[in-house]
Design an enzyme around this catalytic site. Structure first.
Site, mmCIF file in Angstrom:
data_model
loop_
_atom_site.group_PDB
_atom_site.id
_atom_site.type_symbol
_atom_site.label_atom_id
_atom_site.label_comp_id
_atom_site.label_asym_id
_atom_site.label_seq_id
_atom_site.Cartn_x
_atom_site.Cartn_y
_atom_site.Cartn_z
ATOM 1 N N LYS A 107 0.813 -1.210 0.000
ATOM 2 C CA LYS A 107 0.000 0.000 0.000
ATOM 3 C C LYS A 107 0.852 1.268 0.000
ATOM 4 O O LYS A 107 0.352 2.355 -0.286
ATOM 5 C CB LYS A 107 -0.965 -0.010 1.183
HETATM 6 C C1 LIG Z 1 -4.644 -4.569 1.660
HETATM 7 C C2 LIG Z 1 -3.941 -5.870 1.688
HETATM 8 C C3 LIG Z 1 -4.336 -6.947 0.856
HETATM 9 C C4 LIG Z 1 -5.562 -6.887 -0.028
HETATM 10 O O1 LIG Z 1 -5.332 -6.188 -1.209
HETATM 11 P P1 LIG Z 1 -6.532 -5.764 -2.199
HETATM 12 O O2 LIG Z 1 -5.849 -5.021 -3.288
HETATM 13 O O3 LIG Z 1 -7.487 -4.926 -1.410
HETATM 14 O O4 LIG Z 1 -7.182 -7.013 -2.696
HETATM 15 C C5 LIG Z 1 -3.573 -8.110 0.873
HETATM 16 N N1 LIG Z 1 -2.498 -8.228 1.688
HETATM 17 C C6 LIG Z 1 -2.102 -7.221 2.510
HETATM 18 C C7 LIG Z 1 -0.924 -7.442 3.390
HETATM 19 C C8 LIG Z 1 -2.804 -6.019 2.529
HETATM 20 O O5 LIG Z 1 -2.405 -5.043 3.355
#
Ligand SMILES: *Cc1c(COP(=O)(O)O)cnc(C)c1O
Length: 428
Positions: A107
């Protein structure tokens, strides 16, 4: 470039407005009006290009002339301040590690890109935007770090008291400056409900609230970058590529499908989920029936109604047959996930955390059908962020990376709240 609301195609806005608003006034997600494939020469020469050059080529049509080229290149360079290695785990299986950034979660990419776009749009105004987010863990830290010190942006993060890990809590509560953390006496859903209420609250209009989750196009679209980086590293094997994303809100997998629309040769997508199996059930039964989320050890994917699924349906014009040719989705239990973390480590010495392990499981399942392919799963967070699960399973102690060490010594600052009224008072 214009974006329309998925609730009403006649409602169109610029890139800037879509980024600032996050969601259309009719609550629809924004979607680009046109998607133009990149030229063949781009894919032929991709291994010659830097990550920054690849990112610029993939994103420029979506920004249009709303950010000048030199500015956009600067934003990209600041976004991509870390590596995205594709690590061989076993024969024909690779882990695309997305956790080498400042908060050790993928993210970071979207949060850094979005924050800098907002900073650019705010460059000449005194108007303030307030980014309001609810987090169950990873989003909050990435948003706090990505938006730290950005001009004209105040960040308010709501998290459930006692329900995030010590590392995650420090990542969101120790930065200061324009980042404020609200510790909610409740669970994640209570935080999420308060945020939703605030977005609809007319009396908060003057705060210019926006979101920083993958609903926002400036967080979602740059997630294409690393799918291209994976291709750049895997092209040499000259085999079809299967991509498995451990999926919660389906932002990554939807970005992968966008990348394919730009011409990226990904032969098949796998959305791997934990017990929150709304999409695997949809593919099996044909009807989309979201359920309330259940708690699992891969908690960043505890989502009952994935927000980006509607964008995926748009990308396939709601044609289920076409969609199923490209796409599979499988659900796995916590027991299977734990067993897999142990199994991968004992066979290969690779340390996966719960989200990556779910991605690995989905990939292995699909690869039984796609025997001439190579597969890549996203490793979306560093194992240290889930040390309470990984360490006892593998009977080892993980070394603390420097990004984490930096926050461990800092003092937590948060404001405790319980009700929506208290959130409102805080924002006013
Ligand atoms: C947010 C997150 C996900 C999910 O990702 P999406 O793009 O919302 O499907 C998976 N793994 C981790 C560690 C995350 O922080």
């Amino acid at each position: 470039m214009n974006y329309y609301s998925l609730n009403n195609k006649n409602h169109k806005v610029t890139f800037q407005e879509a980024v600032i608003k996050g969601l259309a006034p009719d609550r629809g997600l924004y979607f680009p009006e046109t998607i133009s494939p990149l030229p063949d020469s781009f894919f032929q020469n991709i291994e010659m290009l830097s990550n920054e050059e690849i990112a610029f080529e993939t994103i420029k049509q979506f920004v249009g002339d709303e950010i000048p080229e030199t500015e956009l290149k600067k934003i990209i360079t600041e976004t991509l301040c870390f590596d995205f290695p594709c690590i061989p785990v076993e024969d024909n299986i690779f882990s695309l590690e997305l956790f080498h950034g400042p908060t050790m979660a993928f993210k970071d990419v979207g949060a850094r890109f979005m924050s800098r776009c907002l900073g650019y749009f705010n460059r000449n105004t005194d108007k303030k935007v307030t980014v309001l987010v609810a987090t169950s863990g990873d989003t909050g830290g990435a948003v706090a770090s990505g938006f730290l010190g950005v001009k004209g942006v105040e960040v308010v993060i709501l998290y459930p008291s006692g329900k995030v890990s010590d590392i995650q809590e420090r990542q969101l509560t120790t930065l200061g400056q324009n980042i404020k953390a609200l510790e909610v006496d409740g669970v994640f859903d209570d935080c999420q409900d308060m945020v939703k209420k605030a977005f609809l609250d007319e009396s908060l209009k003057h705060k210019n609230l926006t979101s920083a989750n993958s609903i926002n196009i400036a967080r979602w679209l740059p997630q294409m970058f690393y799918i291209f980086f994976a291709y750049k590293q895997l092209k040499q094997y000259n085999k079809p590529i299967v991509l498995s994303c451990p999926s919660g809100n389906f932002g990554n997998i939807c970005a992968g499908i966008m990348a394919k629309r730009l011409g990226l040769p990904i032969s098949h997508f796998v959305a791997s989920t934990n017990a929150n199996d709304t999409v695997p059930r949809f593919l099996e039964k044909g009807n989309y029936e979201p359920k309330p989320s259940v708690t699992t050890i891969s908690n960043a994917m505890d989502v009952g109604n994935p927000s980006n699924f509607i964008r995926i349906q748009e990308l396939y014009n709601n044609d289920l047959n076409e969609f199923e040719k490209d796409f599979s989705s499988y659900s796995f239990s916590d027991t299977e996930t734990e067993r897999t973390i142990k199994d991968i480590y004992s066979r290969t010495k690779y340390i996966a955390e719960p989200h990556g392990a779910v991605g690995y499981l989905g990939l292995k399942k699909e690869m039984q059908k796609q025997r001439n392919s190579i597969g890549v799963f996203l490793e979306t967070a560093h194992p240290i962020k889930f040390l309470d699960i990984v360490e006892p399973l593998l009977d080892l102690q993980l070394p603390i990376p420097k990004q984490i060490e930096n926050v461990l010594g800092k003092e937590k600052v948060s404001v405790k709240i319980k009700t929506y009224g208290e959130l409102k008072d805080f924002l006013h």
